[in-house]
Structure formats: structure tokens, C-alpha cells
Design a protein around this motif. Structure first.
Motif, PDB file in Angstrom:
ATOM      1  N   PRO A 190      18.955  81.666  78.374  1.00  0.00           N
ATOM      2  CA  PRO A 190      19.990  83.189  78.462  1.00  0.00           C
ATOM      3  C   PRO A 190      21.397  82.512  79.013  1.00  0.00           C
ATOM      4  O   PRO A 190      21.408  82.131  80.175  1.00  0.00           O
ATOM      5  CB  PRO A 190      19.172  83.983  79.232  1.00  0.00           C
ATOM      6  N   ASN A 191      22.610  82.892  78.354  1.00  0.00           N
ATOM      7  CA  ASN A 191      23.889  82.716  79.002  1.00  0.00           C
ATOM      8  C   ASN A 191      24.452  83.907  79.558  1.00  0.00           C
ATOM      9  O   ASN A 191      24.742  84.950  78.923  1.00  0.00           O
ATOM     10  CB  ASN A 191      24.784  82.259  77.748  1.00  0.00           C
ATOM     11  N   ASN A 192      24.788  83.895  80.746  1.00  0.00           N
ATOM     12  CA  ASN A 192      25.392  85.040  81.382  1.00  0.00           C
ATOM     13  C   ASN A 192      26.869  85.335  81.332  1.00  0.00           C
ATOM     14  O   ASN A 192      27.397  86.137  81.644  1.00  0.00           O
ATOM     15  CB  ASN A 192      25.018  84.858  82.991  1.00  0.00           C
ATOM     16  N   GLU A 193      27.463  84.418  80.551  1.00  0.00           N
ATOM     17  CA  GLU A 193      28.926  84.428  80.474  1.00  0.00           C
ATOM     18  C   GLU A 193      29.384  85.020  78.943  1.00  0.00           C
ATOM     19  O   GLU A 193      29.903  84.732  78.330  1.00  0.00           O
ATOM     20  CB  GLU A 193      29.421  82.894  80.254  1.00  0.00           C
ATOM     21  N   ALA A 194      28.840  86.385  78.995  1.00  0.00           N
ATOM     22  CA  ALA A 194      29.117  87.295  77.972  1.00  0.00           C
ATOM     23  C   ALA A 194      30.459  87.652  77.894  1.00  0.00           C
ATOM     24  O   ALA A 194      31.175  87.720  79.214  1.00  0.00           O
ATOM     25  CB  ALA A 194      28.307  88.410  78.155  1.00  0.00           C
ATOM     26  N   PRO A 195      31.261  87.740  76.914  1.00  0.00           N
ATOM     27  CA  PRO A 195      32.870  88.226  76.941  1.00  0.00           C
ATOM     28  C   PRO A 195      32.997  89.438  77.873  1.00  0.00           C
ATOM     29  O   PRO A 195      32.125  90.502  77.817  1.00  0.00           O
ATOM     30  CB  PRO A 195      32.975  88.476  75.566  1.00  0.00           C
ATOM     31  N   ASP A 196      34.090  89.519  78.364  1.00  0.00           N
ATOM     32  CA  ASP A 196      34.334  90.773  79.236  1.00  0.00           C
ATOM     33  C   ASP A 196      35.559  91.513  78.515  1.00  0.00           C
ATOM     34  O   ASP A 196      35.679  91.154  77.448  1.00  0.00           O
ATOM     35  CB  ASP A 196      34.770  90.256  80.699  1.00  0.00           C
ATOM     36  N   GLU A 197      35.790  92.590  79.106  1.00  0.00           N
ATOM     37  CA  GLU A 197      36.854  93.241  78.601  1.00  0.00           C
ATOM     38  C   GLU A 197      38.073  92.688  78.137  1.00  0.00           C
ATOM     39  O   GLU A 197      38.782  93.054  77.164  1.00  0.00           O
ATOM     40  CB  GLU A 197      37.118  94.908  79.347  1.00  0.00           C
ATOM     41  N   HIS A 198      38.586  91.912  79.103  1.00  0.00           N
ATOM     42  CA  HIS A 198      39.879  91.196  78.819  1.00  0.00           C
ATOM     43  C   HIS A 198      39.693  90.161  77.846  1.00  0.00           C
ATOM     44  O   HIS A 198      40.634  90.025  76.692  1.00  0.00           O
ATOM     45  CB  HIS A 198      40.114  90.365  80.118  1.00  0.00           C
ATOM     46  N   ASP A 199      38.466  89.499  77.625  1.00  0.00           N
ATOM     47  CA  ASP A 199      38.345  88.653  76.297  1.00  0.00           C
ATOM     48  C   ASP A 199      38.377  89.456  74.918  1.00  0.00           C
ATOM     49  O   ASP A 199      38.806  88.671  74.144  1.00  0.00           O
ATOM     50  CB  ASP A 199      36.783  88.006  76.331  1.00  0.00           C
ATOM     51  N   HIS A 200      37.636  90.605  75.018  1.00  0.00           N
ATOM     52  CA  HIS A 200      37.917  91.477  73.797  1.00  0.00           C
ATOM     53  C   HIS A 200      39.397  91.842  73.469  1.00  0.00           C
ATOM     54  O   HIS A 200      39.817  91.829  72.293  1.00  0.00           O
ATOM     55  CB  HIS A 200      37.048  92.769  73.980  1.00  0.00           C
ATOM     56  N   ARG A 201      39.957  92.504  74.373  1.00  0.00           N
ATOM     57  CA  ARG A 201      41.230  92.864  74.157  1.00  0.00           C
ATOM     58  C   ARG A 201      42.265  91.781  73.947  1.00  0.00           C
ATOM     59  O   ARG A 201      43.301  92.030  73.359  1.00  0.00           O
ATOM     60  CB  ARG A 201      41.871  93.547  75.822  1.00  0.00           C
ATOM     61  N   GLN A 202      42.156  90.518  74.148  1.00  0.00           N
ATOM     62  CA  GLN A 202      43.172  89.639  73.827  1.00  0.00           C
ATOM     63  C   GLN A 202      42.953  89.393  72.353  1.00  0.00           C
ATOM     64  O   GLN A 202      43.979  88.824  71.589  1.00  0.00           O
ATOM     65  CB  GLN A 202      42.642  88.144  74.560  1.00  0.00           C
ATOM     66  N   HIS A 203      42.060  89.786  71.766  1.00  0.00           N
ATOM     67  CA  HIS A 203      42.071  89.509  70.437  1.00  0.00           C
ATOM     68  C   HIS A 203      42.759  90.693  69.349  1.00  0.00           C
ATOM     69  O   HIS A 203      42.611  91.706  69.674  1.00  0.00           O
ATOM     70  CB  HIS A 203      40.455  89.440  69.818  1.00  0.00           C
ATOM     71  N   PRO A 204      43.280  90.263  68.528  1.00  0.00           N
ATOM     72  CA  PRO A 204      44.273  91.128  67.806  1.00  0.00           C
ATOM     73  C   PRO A 204      43.445  92.346  67.052  1.00  0.00           C
ATOM     74  O   PRO A 204      43.580  93.282  66.923  1.00  0.00           O
ATOM     75  CB  PRO A 204      45.106  90.314  66.645  1.00  0.00           C
ATOM     76  N   ALA A 205      42.220  91.764  66.640  1.00  0.00           N
ATOM     77  CA  ALA A 205      41.218  92.542  66.182  1.00  0.00           C
ATOM     78  C   ALA A 205      40.702  93.523  67.245  1.00  0.00           C
ATOM     79  O   ALA A 205      39.739  94.589  66.796  1.00  0.00           O
ATOM     80  CB  ALA A 205      39.956  91.733  65.488  1.00  0.00           C
ATOM     81  N   GLY A 206      40.693  93.160  68.548  1.00  0.00           N
ATOM     82  CA  GLY A 206      40.176  94.149  69.716  1.00  0.00           C
ATOM     83  C   GLY A 206      38.941  93.929  70.142  1.00  0.00           C
ATOM     84  O   GLY A 206      38.298  94.624  70.963  1.00  0.00           O
ATOM     85  N   ARG A 207      38.151  92.904  69.498  1.00  0.00           N
ATOM     86  CA  ARG A 207      37.053  92.288  70.169  1.00  0.00           C
ATOM     87  C   ARG A 207      36.588  90.839  69.896  1.00  0.00           C
ATOM     88  O   ARG A 207      37.366  90.204  68.782  1.00  0.00           O
ATOM     89  CB  ARG A 207      35.829  93.289  69.443  1.00  0.00           C
ATOM     90  N   VAL A 208      35.809  90.343  70.606  1.00  0.00           N
ATOM     91  CA  VAL A 208      35.231  88.993  70.116  1.00  0.00           C
ATOM     92  C   VAL A 208      34.311  89.082  68.876  1.00  0.00           C
ATOM     93  O   VAL A 208      33.873  90.217  68.460  1.00  0.00           O
ATOM     94  CB  VAL A 208      34.547  88.383  71.504  1.00  0.00           C
ATOM     95  N   GLY A 209      34.332  88.033  68.174  1.00  0.00           N
ATOM     96  CA  GLY A 209      33.500  88.053  66.989  1.00  0.00           C
ATOM     97  C   GLY A 209      31.906  88.317  67.398  1.00  0.00           C
ATOM     98  O   GLY A 209      31.377  87.977  68.453  1.00  0.00           O
ATOM     99  N   LYS A 210      31.051  88.566  66.338  1.00  0.00           N
ATOM    100  CA  LYS A 210      29.873  88.887  66.261  1.00  0.00           C
ATOM    101  C   LYS A 210      29.346  87.738  65.392  1.00  0.00           C
ATOM    102  O   LYS A 210      29.882  87.628  64.165  1.00  0.00           O
ATOM    103  CB  LYS A 210      29.003  90.165  65.902  1.00  0.00           C
ATOM    104  N   VAL A 211      27.903  87.349  65.622  1.00  0.00           N
ATOM    105  CA  VAL A 211      27.338  86.428  64.411  1.00  0.00           C
ATOM    106  C   VAL A 211      27.113  87.104  62.907  1.00  0.00           C
ATOM    107  O   VAL A 211      27.384  86.504  62.304  1.00  0.00           O
ATOM    108  CB  VAL A 211      25.985  86.271  64.885  1.00  0.00           C
TER     109      VAL A 211
END
Length: 253
Positions: free
Chosen positions: A190-211
């Protein structure tokens, strides 16, 4: 009714695992291969209906040839291939210290592997079927010390259009280049480095991608609706590669 039989490489974790689950949920039969025996055992224990697993190093041609014979006996034909297996850590040692063995291993898995899978599985594809290669936006953008991974992914994009011309019109070949896709819940450990709010906001789409973003695009490219699409690269990164970024904010007009 099954929508088809597909081969996905690198299924034991991350994007490959997520795509396998997605296609199984959409009534595909999936033959999944991976080099990690322990991860394959754990995945097999989940008992996912429609999933068959094979231990395989995609860079070893005799093993790939044996896989093609297995598929011919058990499946007959395939309706699609997703070349996803890769050494996924993009960073290497500084170029001055980069071991040749690391360079060669990354290219063997990330570039030679898709070529070998395509070489030996293409004859088993049904007419109109497709091959999808999984590259990366790092083929177009770099951080320091990314030479091996970037070179392999850039080569995979070029290999895609070469194979599209060679294998067409019977087989279409396209490549998906994901940006940041959150696979933190799909790792062996398990990876504890899940995206935080800043990671999501920096994307023009408003979020990090999903599988599911990548898997849905792959499903479309495998379908007959994409019958006029071949030799193309699809960047799926929430717009990040089009965003101009400055170290201290936007430049003044």
C-alpha cells in the motif's frame, strides 16, 4: 455475453491491475501476465471471474513464444492486446553514474517487451482487433535523471506508428500516454502517497487521473467504434502537459 478476449501485460499491480478489473467488469475475458509471482498469487486468490493469469517476463522471447502457443490452445484468438508491463520507476541515477545494466533492463521490458508481445500475438488477433501500448507523458517532458524510462517510452510511441503501418489494415495500433494516474490503492505494498488537494488543483481538469480514465479510453480504442483510428498517441493527463508553469507563478504581461 463476453465482449472479447484480451491480453493485458503487467496486471499484478497499479494501472495494469486496475485496467484488468475494469475490463472484467465490462464482460471481457482477460489473460493477464506479470513477472511478479507473489503478486500473481495474491491476485489469483481473489478469484476474479474471467481472469486467467500467467507468470511471464515479456522481455524473454522464448517465454513469449510459449505464451502464444498457450493462447492458441486455450483461447484460439484474441480481440485485443494492452502492452502495459513496464519498470515503472522513472528515475535513474545521474547520467554519469547510470549503469548500462539498468539502461538495458528498462529498454528490454518497456520497449522490447511490447515489440515481442505484438510480434508473436498479432497473428492470433481477430480481424479488426487492436493493440494498445501504454507510454507516458514523460516521453515529452522530463525531470533530471529520467534517461532510461523516457527513452523507452519515447521509443514506444515511435514503435506504435511503425507497427500500425506494418500490421494494418487487419490490426490497428495506438498508444496511450498517461500523466499522473492515482494507483496508490493498487500497489503490492500500500502506497501512502495518495494525491492531496494541491495535487488535484494543479491539474486544469481539477483532479489527478483515475485508472478508469485510462481504461475507458483503452476500451474505446479496442472497439469497432475506433475502426478508423490507428497509429495515434492519446495523451491523458488532465491538461497538465498544456499548462505553462513558472517557478514563481505566471510571468507578467
Amino acid at each position: 455475453m463476453s465482449q472479447g478476449k484480451i491480453l493485458i501485460t503487467g496486471v499484478a499491480r497499479g494501472l495494469g491491475l486496475g485496467m484488468s478489473r475494469y475490463f472484467l467488469q465490462h464482460d471481457y475475458q482477460v489473460l493477464g501476465v506479470d513477472i511478479d509471482k507473489n503478486a500473481l498469487t495474491r491476485l489469483e486468490e481473489t478469484g476474479l471471474p474471467g481472469l486467467q493469469l500467467v507468470h511471464l517476463d515479456v522481455s524473454e522471447e522464448p517465454s513469449v513464444q510459449a505464451l502464444s502457443r498457450l493462447i492458441e490452445r486455450q483461447f484460439g484468438q484474441l480481440d485485443g492486446i494492452i502492452n502495459n508491463a513496464a519498470i515503472g520507476q522513472p528515475c535513474n541515477e545521474p547520467l554519469s553514474q547510470l549503469p548500462l545494466s539498468h539502461w538495458q533492463r528498462v529498454l528490454a521490458v518497456n520497449l522490447t517487451g511490447p515489440m515481442l508481445i505484438s510480434k508473436h500475438m498479432a497473428p492470433l488477433l481477430t480481424p479488426g482487433a487492436a493493440i494498445i501500448n501504454i507510454a507516458s507523458t514523460r516521453a515529452h517532458q522530463s525531470e533530471p535523471d529520467n534517461e532510461a524510462y523516457v527513452a523507452a517510452k519515447g521509443g514506444l510511441i515511435a514503435l506504435t506508428h511503425a507497427m500500425a503501418v506494418s500490421l494494418g489494415p487487419a490490426v490497428r495500433v495506438n498508444v496511450i500516454s498517461p500523466g499522473w494516474i492515482d494507483v496508490s490503492r493498487l500497489q503490492t505494498v500500500p502506497n501512502n502517497e495518495a494525491p492531496d488537494e494541491h495535487d488535484h488543483r494543479q491539474h486544469p481538469a481539477g483532479r489527478v487521473g483515475k485508472v478508469e480514465d485510462v481504461a475507458a479510453l483503452a476500451r474505446f480504442l479496442l472497439s469497432g467504434e475506433a475502426g478508423f483510428i490507428t497509429g495515434q498517441e492519446y495523451v491523458i493527463d488532465g491538461g497538465m502537459s498544456k499548462r505553462m508553469i513558472y517557478p514563481e507563478g505566471p510571468a507578467a504581461d
